[in-house]
Design a protein around this motif. Sequence first.
Motif, PDB file in Angstrom:
ATOM      1  N   ARG A 177      -3.493  10.790   1.550  1.00 45.30           N
ATOM      2  CA  ARG A 177      -4.451  10.275   0.575  1.00 45.30           C
ATOM      3  C   ARG A 177      -5.772   9.866   1.211  1.00 45.30           C
ATOM      4  O   ARG A 177      -6.859  10.153   0.688  1.00 45.30           O
ATOM      5  CB  ARG A 177      -3.841   9.069  -0.152  1.00 45.30           C
ATOM      6  CG  ARG A 177      -4.711   8.472  -1.253  1.00 45.30           C
ATOM      7  CD  ARG A 177      -4.116   7.163  -1.751  1.00 45.30           C
ATOM      8  NE  ARG A 177      -4.185   6.124  -0.729  1.00 45.30           N
ATOM      9  CZ  ARG A 177      -3.574   4.942  -0.837  1.00 45.30           C
ATOM     10  NH1 ARG A 177      -2.822   4.680  -1.895  1.00 45.30           N
ATOM     11  NH2 ARG A 177      -3.696   4.039   0.109  1.00 45.30           N
ATOM     12  N   ASP A 178      -5.704   9.161   2.345  1.00 41.04           N
ATOM     13  CA  ASP A 178      -6.900   8.582   2.964  1.00 41.04           C
ATOM     14  C   ASP A 178      -7.372   9.330   4.206  1.00 41.04           C
ATOM     15  O   ASP A 178      -8.308   8.882   4.866  1.00 41.04           O
ATOM     16  CB  ASP A 178      -6.627   7.116   3.323  1.00 41.04           C
ATOM     17  CG  ASP A 178      -6.266   6.283   2.107  1.00 41.04           C
ATOM     18  OD1 ASP A 178      -6.728   6.614   1.002  1.00 41.04           O
ATOM     19  OD2 ASP A 178      -5.520   5.302   2.259  1.00 41.04           O
ATOM     20  N   ARG A 220       5.647   6.029   2.738  1.00 38.91           N
ATOM     21  CA  ARG A 220       4.350   5.352   2.584  1.00 38.91           C
ATOM     22  C   ARG A 220       3.360   5.837   3.635  1.00 38.91           C
ATOM     23  O   ARG A 220       2.175   6.058   3.337  1.00 38.91           O
ATOM     24  CB  ARG A 220       4.536   3.840   2.664  1.00 38.91           C
ATOM     25  CG  ARG A 220       5.357   3.270   1.527  1.00 38.91           C
ATOM     26  CD  ARG A 220       5.691   1.800   1.766  1.00 38.91           C
ATOM     27  NE  ARG A 220       4.495   0.983   1.744  1.00 38.91           N
ATOM     28  CZ  ARG A 220       4.472  -0.297   2.146  1.00 38.91           C
ATOM     29  NH1 ARG A 220       5.576  -0.869   2.624  1.00 38.91           N
ATOM     30  NH2 ARG A 220       3.362  -0.997   2.094  1.00 38.91           N
ATOM     31  N   ARG A 223      -2.331  -0.142   8.440  1.00 36.85           N
ATOM     32  CA  ARG A 223      -2.587  -0.569   7.056  1.00 36.85           C
ATOM     33  C   ARG A 223      -1.350  -1.251   6.463  1.00 36.85           C
ATOM     34  O   ARG A 223      -1.462  -2.268   5.770  1.00 36.85           O
ATOM     35  CB  ARG A 223      -2.970   0.642   6.196  1.00 36.85           C
ATOM     36  CG  ARG A 223      -4.301   1.281   6.552  1.00 36.85           C
ATOM     37  CD  ARG A 223      -5.462   0.494   5.983  1.00 36.85           C
ATOM     38  NE  ARG A 223      -6.732   1.150   6.260  1.00 36.85           N
ATOM     39  CZ  ARG A 223      -7.323   2.022   5.438  1.00 36.85           C
ATOM     40  NH1 ARG A 223      -6.723   2.355   4.303  1.00 36.85           N
ATOM     41  NH2 ARG A 223      -8.479   2.557   5.750  1.00 36.85           N
ATOM     42  N   ILE A 224      -0.191  -0.684   6.732  1.00 37.34           N
ATOM     43  CA  ILE A 224       1.051  -1.252   6.202  1.00 37.34           C
ATOM     44  C   ILE A 224       1.352  -2.596   6.856  1.00 37.34           C
ATOM     45  O   ILE A 224       1.714  -3.574   6.177  1.00 37.34           O
ATOM     46  CB  ILE A 224       2.221  -0.275   6.415  1.00 37.34           C
ATOM     47  CG1 ILE A 224       2.050   0.961   5.530  1.00 37.34           C
ATOM     48  CG2 ILE A 224       3.563  -0.960   6.113  1.00 37.34           C
ATOM     49  CD1 ILE A 224       3.072   2.057   5.787  1.00 37.34           C
ATOM     50  N   ILE A 259       0.831  -1.199   0.000  1.00 36.87           N
ATOM     51  CA  ILE A 259       0.000   0.000   0.000  1.00 36.87           C
ATOM     52  C   ILE A 259       0.870   1.254   0.000  1.00 36.87           C
ATOM     53  O   ILE A 259       1.861   1.340   0.717  1.00 36.87           O
ATOM     54  CB  ILE A 259      -0.944  -0.008   1.230  1.00 36.87           C
ATOM     55  CG1 ILE A 259      -1.883   1.195   1.197  1.00 36.87           C
ATOM     56  CG2 ILE A 259      -0.170  -0.072   2.539  1.00 36.87           C
ATOM     57  CD1 ILE A 259      -2.970   1.152   2.261  1.00 36.87           C
ATOM     58  N   ALA A 260       0.529   2.180  -0.871  1.00 35.37           N
ATOM     59  CA  ALA A 260       1.213   3.481  -1.007  1.00 35.37           C
ATOM     60  C   ALA A 260       2.649   3.364  -1.486  1.00 35.37           C
ATOM     61  O   ALA A 260       3.430   4.294  -1.333  1.00 35.37           O
ATOM     62  CB  ALA A 260       1.166   4.253   0.316  1.00 35.37           C
ATOM     63  N   ALA A 302      -2.373   4.536   9.538  1.00 36.22           N
ATOM     64  CA  ALA A 302      -1.545   4.287   8.357  1.00 36.22           C
ATOM     65  C   ALA A 302      -0.564   3.146   8.601  1.00 36.22           C
ATOM     66  O   ALA A 302      -0.383   2.272   7.749  1.00 36.22           O
ATOM     67  CB  ALA A 302      -0.793   5.564   7.974  1.00 36.22           C
ATOM     68  N   ARG A 330       2.098   9.212   2.629  1.00 32.08           N
ATOM     69  CA  ARG A 330       1.183   9.110   1.485  1.00 32.08           C
ATOM     70  C   ARG A 330      -0.197   8.632   1.930  1.00 32.08           C
ATOM     71  O   ARG A 330      -1.223   9.157   1.478  1.00 32.08           O
ATOM     72  CB  ARG A 330       1.746   8.139   0.443  1.00 32.08           C
ATOM     73  CG  ARG A 330       2.947   8.669  -0.332  1.00 32.08           C
ATOM     74  CD  ARG A 330       3.532   7.578  -1.214  1.00 32.08           C
ATOM     75  NE  ARG A 330       4.687   8.053  -1.979  1.00 32.08           N
ATOM     76  CZ  ARG A 330       5.503   7.251  -2.655  1.00 32.08           C
ATOM     77  NH1 ARG A 330       5.284   5.938  -2.676  1.00 32.08           N
ATOM     78  NH2 ARG A 330       6.528   7.748  -3.316  1.00 32.08           N
ATOM     79  N   ILE A 331      -0.231   7.625   2.797  1.00 29.61           N
ATOM     80  CA  ILE A 331      -1.515   7.086   3.270  1.00 29.61           C
ATOM     81  C   ILE A 331      -2.269   8.132   4.079  1.00 29.61           C
ATOM     82  O   ILE A 331      -3.480   8.313   3.908  1.00 29.61           O
ATOM     83  CB  ILE A 331      -1.291   5.817   4.113  1.00 29.61           C
ATOM     84  CG1 ILE A 331      -0.700   4.699   3.252  1.00 29.61           C
ATOM     85  CG2 ILE A 331      -2.614   5.343   4.740  1.00 29.61           C
ATOM     86  CD1 ILE A 331      -0.222   3.493   4.050  1.00 29.61           C
TER      87      ILE A 331
END
Length: 201
Positions: free
Chosen positions: A147-148, A140, A158-159, A10-11, A155, A143-144
């Motif tokens: 973006r989100d 990353r 998520r990673i 992701i990202a 974040a 970015r997350i």
Amino acid sequence: MRIIGITGGIASGKSTVTDILKKRFNYIVIDADQLARQAVEPESPGLKKIIMAFGETVIDENGELNRSMLGEIIANNDHARTKLNAMIHPEVKKLYDQQISFYRKSGIPTVFYDCPLLFETNLQNTVDETILVVADKEIRIERIMERDNLTREQAIRRIEMQMSDEEKIALADTIIENNGSMNDLLITINVYFSRRKLLVR
């Protein structure tokens, strides 16, 4: 026909790389996420399996999959996520095989397969070559978050839900680093093409 699998966490910028492949180099890119959406269309075998496993609550008023509801169910439940993947991946594989058969018969020399879970689902042996897009963890995370609209902790979660880059690097044939600008990424991709001597369609 040569099939090149492309993946990344992701990202990492995997989607940016695949956009470049499609729009700048005119390559055919099969999108696993798009196939996954097809696999759970209303009345599809995939959607029926999900309803049986998770109940009618994952279906919206239009008879379509409520992705946000399903996402909440599997977000913190590894068993539920594994069960969902076991149901969906065979359906995605059927759709993938249909597209590969079509492009092979059409004489297409090279096709890329954009698959986020390429290594997690042991699909690297179904392609001729693999590309892994990576980016530093801090990049990353940023970015997350941007973006989100998530917190840093969300974040990171998520990673950490995904296979680590270290594990993926050990399995990949080619690594594309995406820590810089778009121009940096284009240079890296051009270097890859020149080394592999791939022909644009």
